[in-house]
Every structure is written in structure tokens, then in C-alpha cells.
Design a protein around this motif. Structure first.
Motif, PDB file in Angstrom:
ATOM      1  N   GLY A 244       0.816  -1.207   0.000  1.00 43.13           N
ATOM      2  CA  GLY A 244       0.000   0.000   0.000  1.00 43.13           C
ATOM      3  C   GLY A 244       0.849   1.256   0.000  1.00 43.13           C
ATOM      4  N   MET A 245       0.314   2.343   0.551  1.00 45.27           N
ATOM      5  CA  MET A 245       1.009   3.623   0.557  1.00 45.27           C
ATOM      6  C   MET A 245       2.355   3.502   1.264  1.00 45.27           C
ATOM      7  SD  MET A 245      -0.239   7.316   2.118  1.00 45.27           S
ATOM      8  CE  MET A 245      -1.382   7.741   0.808  1.00 45.27           C
ATOM      9  N   ALA A 246       3.418   3.892   0.544  1.00 45.78           N
ATOM     10  CA  ALA A 246       4.774   3.824   1.101  1.00 45.78           C
ATOM     11  C   ALA A 246       5.039   5.090   1.905  1.00 45.78           C
ATOM     12  CB  ALA A 246       5.794   3.662  -0.031  1.00 45.78           C
ATOM     13  N   ILE A 247       4.711   5.061   3.168  1.00 42.82           N
ATOM     14  CA  ILE A 247       4.720   6.261   4.008  1.00 42.82           C
ATOM     15  C   ILE A 247       6.100   6.894   4.082  1.00 42.82           C
ATOM     16  CG2 ILE A 247       4.186   7.126   6.314  1.00 42.82           C
ATOM     17  CD1 ILE A 247       2.434   4.541   6.589  1.00 42.82           C
ATOM     18  N   SER A 248       7.140   6.090   4.140  1.00 45.20           N
ATOM     19  CA  SER A 248       8.491   6.622   4.345  1.00 45.20           C
ATOM     20  C   SER A 248       9.074   7.276   3.102  1.00 45.20           C
ATOM     21  CB  SER A 248       9.430   5.493   4.790  1.00 45.20           C
ATOM     22  OG  SER A 248       9.481   4.473   3.806  1.00 45.20           O
ATOM     23  N   SER A 249       8.325   7.268   1.974  1.00 50.96           N
ATOM     24  CA  SER A 249       8.884   7.780   0.729  1.00 50.96           C
ATOM     25  C   SER A 249       8.748   9.288   0.600  1.00 50.96           C
ATOM     26  CB  SER A 249       8.178   7.122  -0.466  1.00 50.96           C
ATOM     27  OG  SER A 249       6.812   7.523  -0.515  1.00 50.96           O
ATOM     28  N   HIS A 250       8.101   9.949   1.554  1.00 50.45           N
ATOM     29  CA  HIS A 250       7.863  11.388   1.425  1.00 50.45           C
ATOM     30  C   HIS A 250       8.241  12.079   2.738  1.00 50.45           C
ATOM     31  CE1 HIS A 250       6.229  14.319  -1.350  1.00 50.45           C
ATOM     32  NE2 HIS A 250       5.640  14.947  -0.352  1.00 50.45           N
ATOM     33  N   LYS A 251       8.794  13.268   2.633  1.00 49.52           N
ATOM     34  CA  LYS A 251       9.356  13.937   3.813  1.00 49.52           C
ATOM     35  C   LYS A 251       8.420  14.968   4.421  1.00 49.52           C
ATOM     36  CE  LYS A 251      13.074  11.548   3.269  1.00 49.52           C
ATOM     37  NZ  LYS A 251      13.281  10.372   4.148  1.00 49.52           N
ATOM     38  N   GLU A 252       7.594  15.638   3.592  1.00 51.55           N
ATOM     39  CA  GLU A 252       6.751  16.707   4.127  1.00 51.55           C
ATOM     40  C   GLU A 252       5.654  16.137   5.028  1.00 51.55           C
ATOM     41  OE1 GLU A 252       5.635  18.251   0.408  1.00 51.55           O
ATOM     42  OE2 GLU A 252       7.179  19.783   0.358  1.00 51.55           O
ATOM     43  N   THR A 253       5.323  16.876   6.089  1.00 55.60           N
ATOM     44  CA  THR A 253       4.321  16.409   7.043  1.00 55.60           C
ATOM     45  C   THR A 253       2.928  16.782   6.551  1.00 55.60           C
ATOM     46  OG1 THR A 253       5.869  16.688   8.872  1.00 55.60           O
ATOM     47  CG2 THR A 253       3.519  16.556   9.419  1.00 55.60           C
ATOM     48  N   PRO A 254       2.032  15.788   6.407  1.00 52.63           N
ATOM     49  CA  PRO A 254       0.697  16.095   5.892  1.00 52.63           C
ATOM     50  C   PRO A 254      -0.262  16.492   7.008  1.00 52.63           C
ATOM     51  CG  PRO A 254       0.914  13.748   6.154  1.00 52.63           C
ATOM     52  CD  PRO A 254       2.233  14.350   6.589  1.00 52.63           C
ATOM     53  N   ARG A 255      -1.290  17.211   6.625  1.00 52.24           N
ATOM     54  CA  ARG A 255      -2.405  17.486   7.532  1.00 52.24           C
ATOM     55  C   ARG A 255      -3.480  16.420   7.377  1.00 52.24           C
ATOM     56  NH1 ARG A 255      -5.522  17.941  10.917  1.00 52.24           N
ATOM     57  NH2 ARG A 255      -6.911  19.645  11.489  1.00 52.24           N
ATOM     58  N   LEU A 256      -3.583  15.843   6.168  1.00 49.43           N
ATOM     59  CA  LEU A 256      -4.641  14.897   5.861  1.00 49.43           C
ATOM     60  C   LEU A 256      -4.093  13.828   4.917  1.00 49.43           C
ATOM     61  CD1 LEU A 256      -7.662  14.412   6.420  1.00 49.43           C
ATOM     62  CD2 LEU A 256      -8.189  15.847   4.446  1.00 49.43           C
ATOM     63  N   ILE A 257      -4.475  12.572   5.153  1.00 49.76           N
ATOM     64  CA  ILE A 257      -4.014  11.437   4.346  1.00 49.76           C
ATOM     65  C   ILE A 257      -5.245  10.668   3.869  1.00 49.76           C
ATOM     66  CG2 ILE A 257      -2.639   9.316   4.310  1.00 49.76           C
ATOM     67  CD1 ILE A 257      -1.115  10.436   6.745  1.00 49.76           C
ATOM     68  N   PHE A 258      -5.287  10.383   2.567  1.00 45.59           N
ATOM     69  CA  PHE A 258      -6.401   9.629   1.996  1.00 45.59           C
ATOM     70  C   PHE A 258      -5.909   8.250   1.574  1.00 45.59           C
ATOM     71  CE2 PHE A 258      -8.669   8.050  -1.712  1.00 45.59           C
ATOM     72  CZ  PHE A 258      -9.988   8.105  -1.297  1.00 45.59           C
ATOM     73  N   VAL A 259      -6.581   7.196   2.063  1.00 42.03           N
ATOM     74  CA  VAL A 259      -6.185   5.828   1.722  1.00 42.03           C
ATOM     75  C   VAL A 259      -7.423   4.968   1.482  1.00 42.03           C
ATOM     76  CG1 VAL A 259      -3.943   5.771   2.888  1.00 42.03           C
ATOM     77  CG2 VAL A 259      -6.025   5.251   4.180  1.00 42.03           C
ATOM     78  N   THR A 260      -7.236   3.878   0.721  1.00 38.91           N
ATOM     79  CA  THR A 260      -8.278   2.868   0.501  1.00 38.91           C
ATOM     80  C   THR A 260      -7.697   1.521   0.928  1.00 38.91           C
ATOM     81  OG1 THR A 260      -7.536   2.713  -1.808  1.00 38.91           O
ATOM     82  CG2 THR A 260      -9.435   4.102  -1.367  1.00 38.91           C
ATOM     83  N   PRO A 261      -7.562   1.273   2.233  1.00 40.03           N
ATOM     84  CA  PRO A 261      -6.779   0.126   2.708  1.00 40.03           C
ATOM     85  C   PRO A 261      -7.438  -1.231   2.485  1.00 40.03           C
ATOM     86  CG  PRO A 261      -7.763   1.277   4.558  1.00 40.03           C
ATOM     87  CD  PRO A 261      -8.039   2.114   3.348  1.00 40.03           C
TER      88      PRO A 261
END
Length: 444
Positions: A244-261
Motif C-alpha cells: 500500500g502507501m509507502a509512508i516513508s517515501s515522502h518527507k513533508e508532514t501532511p495534515r490529511l491522508i487519503f487511503v483505501t486500505p
């Protein structure tokens, strides 16, 4: 002009409209089109009546009506005068209006980007074969649903208190979600919206400030990208790996994350428990919220459906998003959002002020449909049907294509997709990548 005015009017004496109405409308039209200039004197009511062969009362009523609306001004002993600034014809003042039918209206950058952002594409004609995301409406229990609708319509005049989110439906749906999706909530945390996309819009506008960062899956559902950009967010497409979403691949801190797990769109992959817990820990550390879109999580073909991410969350940071149109059929346009309990009041206020409301009669019918067991029975029957179609499609593809086409067998959901190499995923983490339109519905 006194002599020309009668020739500019064309009254039909045996038409459906009264002569007074025709005269009033035509004089008004001549003024707004600029054919009667501001400051121009009109004939008196007596002169106008004589020139048109009308009674003086008819002409007087028309002129007095135009005066009441502000199109002409009346002064004692003087003829009516066309008021200033009433022409709608801008051709004299705008040199560009003669080219292209008038000045063009500029739309926002967000609106201009919609054609590039929407996935799947919108088809305005009849649904095409193998179009993903559409339930098979032929298999829906329409007779039972019609009975629920009729009873709800009869009950409508009896409902004095009309909250925008119908408590009987909140309670009926919560019982279903707790047992079958592992949701942890109380009934009034469920808000009903016209579509899942409307739910995305509600959450985005309530949580995001312009310039906030939002993460979406890449490839993923383009509607999330649209909703977040409309709220002013900086949207980043986060690549997928096998979990699924590779969380460690991005550095900026998000306010909101959209996923379809539960059934990633469009790959169909299931996010395993390890990645789910990693995502929840990251959101807790980053102070981010998660939108869990469980768009077709009702349909799981291998063992029991995996419990929702929302039920695993150690703190209330997950917004659970669902829709009835996938499990029932497309015309039941109601989605829902399970919001954190502390945010119920502010989200209901935002929902009301944004006009993201649904029919209480439809909500009442759905409450009965779920409470009577018809909803769960339909889901179980469609799960067997869709699983059989999935298996037959996989067998047919294998027979026809041999080893030329590899297809991942989805554990659930309403579509399958040919396997693709790692070039599916974005090489740039800040770019939303949508796949080619080869997702295949199993609902036909």
C-alpha cells in the motif's frame, strides 16, 4: 420615434397572453436591449393606445407597471421617460464583445484542472460494459426497496423533528458497521451525505487550510485529489509498494491522508495489518488525520472482510467514508462519514452550511431496509454472485491470453486489474499518477 414605436411592437390579439402583458413585456424588452435609449420620451398612454388600436386603460396599465419596476419615470403633465442605465446590450461599450460572442468568463485554476484530475472518467451516456464501480442494479431487490420508500413517504408528514442526519438510520447503520466492519463509534458520529465525494469535500473543507499538505495514493482515486485541491491544499501523490502507501517515501508532514486500505483503488491490493499500524503511528506522531475510503469493502471473497482501519486507531484521527451506491445500486445516492466524536457538532454545522444534505425520506427508507435484514441479505447474495463472476473472468482471461497477460486475483471489491510492473508508481513523490483505464468490472 413616436411614429416608429408602434412598428416596433407586435401584439397578437387572439393569443394566449393578454394585450396588457404583451405590451408590458415588449416595451421592457426594447428598453433592456437598448432600442429605446435612456432619457428617451415615450408616447403618452392616450397616444400609444390610439396608434396601436388599444383601450387607453391597457396602455396606462402597461406604462404604470414599467414605472413600478423602474424602467420608466413618470412626472405629472409629462410623457413617460426611459430610465437611465437599463440596457443589457454591452456591444457599444466592449470592443471585444463582437468577437467570440462576448467577453469570456475566467474560471479558477482548480476548475481548469478538473479534466486532467478526474479518474475514473465521467461517462454521460449509458454505462459501458466493464465500467468499474457500478453495482449490478438488475440484482437489487427493487420490490422490497419500493415498499420501504412508500412507507417512508407516508411517514414524512408525521416527522416533526427533522435533524439532518436521521437517528434511525444512524442506529441501523452503526449496528451493521460494528459487526461487519469493526467500526468503533456511537450512532450520532455518522453523517449522511449525497455521495462519498461530498463526504470528501466536507472533511477537506473542515480540516484543511490553504497551503496545508495532503497525501493521496498514487495511483489512486482522483476525486480525493480534486477535493483537496479545491480546499487549497498542496496535494502529493505517495507511491505504492506491495503493501500500500509507502509512508516513508515522502518527507513533508501532511495534515490529511487519503487511503483505501481494504481494497486499494485501482490495484485491488489489501493493506496488511503491519502497514495499517505503521500508518496509524505515523498519523499520531505527525498530528495528521486519515480519511479511510471503504468504497466497496462490503465485498470480500476470501474469508471474512478485514476490519476497518478506523477500529484500530488508538486515538480519534480516522474519518471512515462509505457509500450505499456500490453495495445497492447507483440511484441510491447516499454516502456517509463517521467523524471523531469530539467533532460532531462542528461537522454537522459545516454540513448544514455547505448544503451537503440528503433526503430524510430516503434515509428513513434505508433505515427500514437495513433493520429488516434486506441490506445484509443483498450484500451476501451479491458477494456470491460477484465472486463467481470474478472466477469466471479470471478463467476466461487465462484461456484467451495464456502467459501474455498476468492478472492479480483480487481478494474483494468490484473490479480486477492486469498486473503491471513497478513503473506504475510515480518516480516523483509530489506527482499524482493515475493508471491507464484498464480496470475491469466484475459486476457485468
Amino acid at each position: 420615434m413616436d411614429d416608429l414605436l408602434p412598428g416596433m411592437l407586435h401584439l397578437v390579439r387572439d393569443g394566449g397572453e393578454t394585450l396588457t402583458r404583451q405590451l408590458t413585456d415588449q416595451l421592457r424588452g426594447l428598453i433592456t436591449k437598448g432600442r429605446l435609449a435612456p432619457g428617451q420620451r415615450l408616447p403618452s398612454s392616450r397616444e400609444l393606445a390610439q396608434s396601436l388600436g388599444l383601450s387607453r386603460n391597457t396602455a396606462s396599465f402597461a406604462i404604470e407597471q414599467l414605472a413600478a419596476e423602474g424602467y420608466v419615470t413618470l412626472s405629472a403633465g409629462r410623457r413617460p421617460v426611459v430610465a437611465e442605465g437599463l440596457s443589457l446590450d454591452s456591444r457599444k461599450s466592449s470592443p471585444r464583445s463582437s468577437r467570440g460572442g462576448g467577453a469570456q468568463i475566467r474560471v479558477s485554476a482548480w476548475a481548469s484542472s478538473l479534466q486532467r484530475s478526474i479518474w475514473p472518467p465521467i461517462h454521460k451516456e449509458r454505462p459501458r460494459p466493464f465500467q468499474p464501480g457500478l453495482a449490478d442494479e438488475r440484482e437489487f431487490p427493487h420490490d422490497e426497496w419500493s415498499r420501504c420508500l412508500r412507507r417512508a413517504a407516508r411517514n414524512a408528514p408525521l416527522r416533526r423533528d427533522r435533524p439532518i442526519n436521521h437517528p434511525p438510520l444512524q442506529e441501523a447503520l452503526l449496528r451493521h458497521l460494528v459487526v461487519h466492519r469493526g467500526i468503533k463509534a456511537v450512532a450520532n458520529q455518522i453523517l449522511f451525505v449525497p455521495t462519498a465525494q461530498a463526504g470528501l469535500t466536507l472533511v477537506a473543507n473542515a480540516l484543511l487550510e490553504p497551503g496545508d499538505h495532503a497525501w493521496v495514493e498514487s495511483p489512486g482515486y482522483g476525486g480525493a485529489n480534486v477535493a483537496f485541491q479545491a480546499a487549497g491544499a498542496i496535494v502529493s501523490g505517495i507511491p505504492l509498494d506491495s503493501q500500500g502507501m509507502a509512508i516513508s517515501s515522502h518527507k513533508e508532514t501532511p495534515r490529511l491522508i487519503f487511503v483505501t486500505p481494504s481494497h486499494q483503488y485501482p490495484t485491488g491490493r489489501l493493506m496488511p495489518i503491519g502497514r495499517r499500524l505503521e500508518l496509524l503511528r505515523f498519523a499520531e506522531t505527525a498530528g495528521a488525520c486519515i480519511i479511510e475510503d471503504d468504497y466497496d469493502g462490503e465485498f470480500h471473497y476470501e474469508a471474512r472482510p478485514v476490519a476497518a482501519l478506523q477500529g484500530l486507531a488508538p486515538s480519534p484521527r480516522v474519518f471512515y467514508l462509505g457509500t450505499f451506491s456500490k453495495a445497492t445500486y447507483a440511484d441510491i445516492r447516499i454516502g456517509y462519514v463517521v467523524v471523531p466524536e469530539a467533532l460532531i457538532d462542528i461537522f454537522e454545522l459545516a454540513q448544514r452550511q455547505m448544503g451537503i444534505l440528503t433526503s430524510i425520506t430516503i434515509q428513513d427508507a434505508l433505515a427500514e431496509f437495513i433493520g429488516a435484514g434486506a441490506y445484509l441479505g443483498h450484500i451476501r447474495r451479491m458477494t456470491r454472485l460477484y465472486r463467481g463472476r470474478r472466477d469466471r473472468m479470471l478463467q476466461a482471461l487465462a484461456t484467451e491470453t495464456g502467459n501474455r497477460l498476468a492478472v492479480e486475483t483480487p481478494a474483494g471489491g468490484m473490479q480486477l486489474r492486469p498486473a503491471k510492473p513497478s513503473t506504475w508508481f510515480s518516480a516523483r513523490a509530489n506527482r499524482q499518477v493515475n493508471p491507464a483505464p484498464i480496470a475491469t468490472s466484475i459486476t457485468e
